[in-house]
Design an enzyme around this catalytic site. Structure first.
Site, PDB file in Angstrom:
ATOM      1  N   ARG A  37       0.795  -1.220   0.000  1.00  0.00           N
ATOM      2  CA  ARG A  37       0.000   0.000   0.000  1.00  0.00           C
ATOM      3  C   ARG A  37       0.834   1.280   0.000  1.00  0.00           C
ATOM      4  O   ARG A  37       0.640   2.166  -0.840  1.00  0.00           O
ATOM      5  CB  ARG A  37      -0.940   0.038   1.230  1.00  0.00           C
ATOM      6  CG  ARG A  37      -2.202  -0.773   1.099  1.00  0.00           C
ATOM      7  CD  ARG A  37      -2.579  -1.378   2.436  1.00  0.00           C
ATOM      8  NE  ARG A  37      -1.596  -2.401   2.745  1.00  0.00           N
ATOM      9  CZ  ARG A  37      -1.724  -3.664   2.338  1.00  0.00           C
ATOM     10  NH1 ARG A  37      -2.795  -4.045   1.737  1.00  0.00           N
ATOM     11  NH2 ARG A  37      -0.771  -4.559   2.573  1.00  0.00           N
ATOM     12  N   THR A  38       1.751   1.387   0.935  1.00  0.00           N
ATOM     13  CA  THR A  38       2.415   2.679   1.138  1.00  0.00           C
ATOM     14  C   THR A  38       3.288   3.050  -0.060  1.00  0.00           C
ATOM     15  O   THR A  38       3.263   4.194  -0.524  1.00  0.00           O
ATOM     16  CB  THR A  38       3.251   2.647   2.430  1.00  0.00           C
ATOM     17  OG1 THR A  38       2.438   2.106   3.475  1.00  0.00           O
ATOM     18  CG2 THR A  38       3.707   4.032   2.811  1.00  0.00           C
ATOM     19  N   LYS A  65      24.435  -5.262   0.447  1.00  0.00           N
ATOM     20  CA  LYS A  65      25.890  -5.526   0.517  1.00  0.00           C
ATOM     21  C   LYS A  65      26.489  -4.922   1.773  1.00  0.00           C
ATOM     22  O   LYS A  65      27.709  -4.844   1.925  1.00  0.00           O
ATOM     23  CB  LYS A  65      26.589  -4.901  -0.695  1.00  0.00           C
ATOM     24  CG  LYS A  65      26.112  -5.383  -2.043  1.00  0.00           C
ATOM     25  CD  LYS A  65      26.940  -4.659  -3.121  1.00  0.00           C
ATOM     26  CE  LYS A  65      26.259  -4.663  -4.457  1.00  0.00           C
ATOM     27  NZ  LYS A  65      26.874  -3.698  -5.389  1.00  0.00           N
ATOM     28  N   ARG A  87      11.018   3.763   4.017  1.00  0.00           N
ATOM     29  CA  ARG A  87      10.516   2.699   4.896  1.00  0.00           C
ATOM     30  C   ARG A  87      11.704   1.846   5.305  1.00  0.00           C
ATOM     31  O   ARG A  87      12.474   1.406   4.456  1.00  0.00           O
ATOM     32  CB  ARG A  87       9.491   1.826   4.186  1.00  0.00           C
ATOM     33  CG  ARG A  87       9.271   0.536   4.978  1.00  0.00           C
ATOM     34  CD  ARG A  87       8.009  -0.161   4.754  1.00  0.00           C
ATOM     35  NE  ARG A  87       6.838   0.614   5.082  1.00  0.00           N
ATOM     36  CZ  ARG A  87       5.608   0.118   5.008  1.00  0.00           C
ATOM     37  NH1 ARG A  87       5.433  -1.136   4.643  1.00  0.00           N
ATOM     38  NH2 ARG A  87       4.573   0.854   5.305  1.00  0.00           N
ATOM     39  N   HIS A 115       4.270   5.670  11.705  1.00  0.00           N
ATOM     40  CA  HIS A 115       3.826   5.562  10.312  1.00  0.00           C
ATOM     41  C   HIS A 115       2.883   6.754  10.098  1.00  0.00           C
ATOM     42  O   HIS A 115       1.664   6.610  10.050  1.00  0.00           O
ATOM     43  CB  HIS A 115       3.107   4.221  10.116  1.00  0.00           C
ATOM     44  CG  HIS A 115       2.892   3.819   8.695  1.00  0.00           C
ATOM     45  ND1 HIS A 115       3.056   4.685   7.634  1.00  0.00           N
ATOM     46  CD2 HIS A 115       2.518   2.629   8.155  1.00  0.00           C
ATOM     47  CE1 HIS A 115       2.793   4.037   6.500  1.00  0.00           C
ATOM     48  NE2 HIS A 115       2.471   2.790   6.791  1.00  0.00           N
TER      49      HIS A 115
HETATM   50  N1   CP Z   1      -0.543  -0.093   5.769  1.00  0.00           N
HETATM   51  C1   CP Z   1       0.695  -0.326   5.277  1.00  0.00           C
HETATM   52  O1   CP Z   1       1.689   0.289   5.658  1.00  0.00           O
HETATM   53  O2   CP Z   1       0.734  -1.296   4.327  1.00  0.00           O
HETATM   54  P1   CP Z   1       2.045  -1.720   3.523  1.00  0.00           P
HETATM   55  O3   CP Z   1       2.966  -2.389   4.499  1.00  0.00           O
HETATM   56  O4   CP Z   1       1.550  -2.657   2.444  1.00  0.00           O
HETATM   57  O5   CP Z   1       2.653  -0.476   2.957  1.00  0.00           O
END
Ligand code: CP
Length: 292
Positions: A37-38, A65, A87, A115
């Site tokens: 999603r993100t 690496k 992320r 998040h």
């Molecule tokens: N909600 C969310 O962060 O989903 P993803 O891990 O798929 O990005």
């Protein structure tokens, strides 16, 4: 930002076209942990605004690496990227990068810490459902693996800022008492309480947010053997919620663990609306940082 996101929604829904506010800009996705999603949401958001998107994923980057997070980010910045979407599995990783590069860094989920855009899209979804930005007196249950959840942490900030009272629900192993002191106690801010019995709180709740069990962040021993029996949101539990109480989940879902198929796909589920709102929120975030 939520007002801006609301303005962008017709673009996300394909009703209107966005102005190319980010034409000529490069947004780099540095995703060292998996995401559906993100990452796609940030990519679509940037693309709708006319930006070029570059994806750097964990398995294909030089982090595999042994390159450090900061070195990887600094190299992307040195190539002229205008913003980094990060992320990573390290709690605090996005802040660490932000301390070492001169371009905006958007935290797309850092370990068990935060998040933020998920918190904002959840807040927007709840506000749309309730028809008000003022959540004072609204009781939001966040249910599941709270200990591992960056989503829970970001939602605590977002929801209590808008006045909502949050009750964190789950087995004692997964709901640390420290969560009641993550946000300050101050006038106008909502409260945070803890409950270990989902059935005992269901009938006083205005919004339910279910969270994924994150087996990648702790051992399976942490999950009580009767977890599904005690905490899975099924049709019987939904029937005990008040009329119109909505159900959210940030995804990915473990169907049959956090909620059943019929609840995930049922009329109270706002799960896909959350995903749609996510693109609008990220358009607002990117525009706020990069549009001239
Ligand atoms: N909600 C969310 O962060 O989903 P993803 O891990 O798929 O990005």
């Amino acid at each position: 930002m939520l007002d801006d996101a609301q303005q962008f929604l017709p673009v996300v829904e394909g009703v209107t076209e966005a102005e190319p506010l980010l034409a000529g800009r490069v947004v780099a996705n540095l995703f060292l942990e998996n995401s559906t999603r993100t990452r796609v949401s940030f990519s679509i958001a940037a693309g709708r605004l006319g930006a070029e998107v570059v994806d750097l994923l964990g398995g294909t980057s030089s982090s595999s690496k042994g390159e450090s997070l900061v070195d990887t980010a600094a190299n992307i910045a040195a190539m002229g990227a205008d913003a980094l979407v990060v992320r990573c599995s390290a709690s605090g990783g996005a802040q660490l990068i932000a301390d070492h590069v001169d371009i905006p860094v958007l935290n797309a989920g850092d370990g068990m810490h935060e998040h933020p855009t998920q918190g904002l899209l959840d807040l927007l979804t709840i506000q749309q459902h309730l028809g008000t930005g003022d959540l004072e007196g609204q009781r939001v249950a966040i249910v599941g693996d709270i200990a591992s959840s960056r989503v829970a942490r970001s939602n605590l900030h977002a929801l209590t800022t808008c006045g909502a009272d949050v009750v964190l629900v789950g087995p004692a192993e997964l709901v640390p008492d420290e969560f009641t002191s993550i946000v300050p106690t101050e006038p106008g801010r909502g409260s945070v309480t803890i409950a270990h019995d989902l059935d005992a709180v269901l009938d006083g709740i205005d919004v339910v947010m279910m969270l994924r069990i994150q087996l990648e962040r702790h051992s399976e021993d942490m999950i009580p053997g009767d977890y599904v029996e005690r905490f899975c949101l099924d049709a019987n539990r939904v029937a005990r919620l008040g009329v119109g109480v909505p159900i959210l989940h940030p995804g990915p879902i473990n169907r049959g663990v956090e909620l059943t198929h019929e609840v995930a796909d049922g009329p109270r589920s706002l799960i896909l609306q959350q995903v749609t709102n996510g693109v609008a929120v990220r358009m607002a975030a990117l525009t706020g940082l990069l549009a001239s």
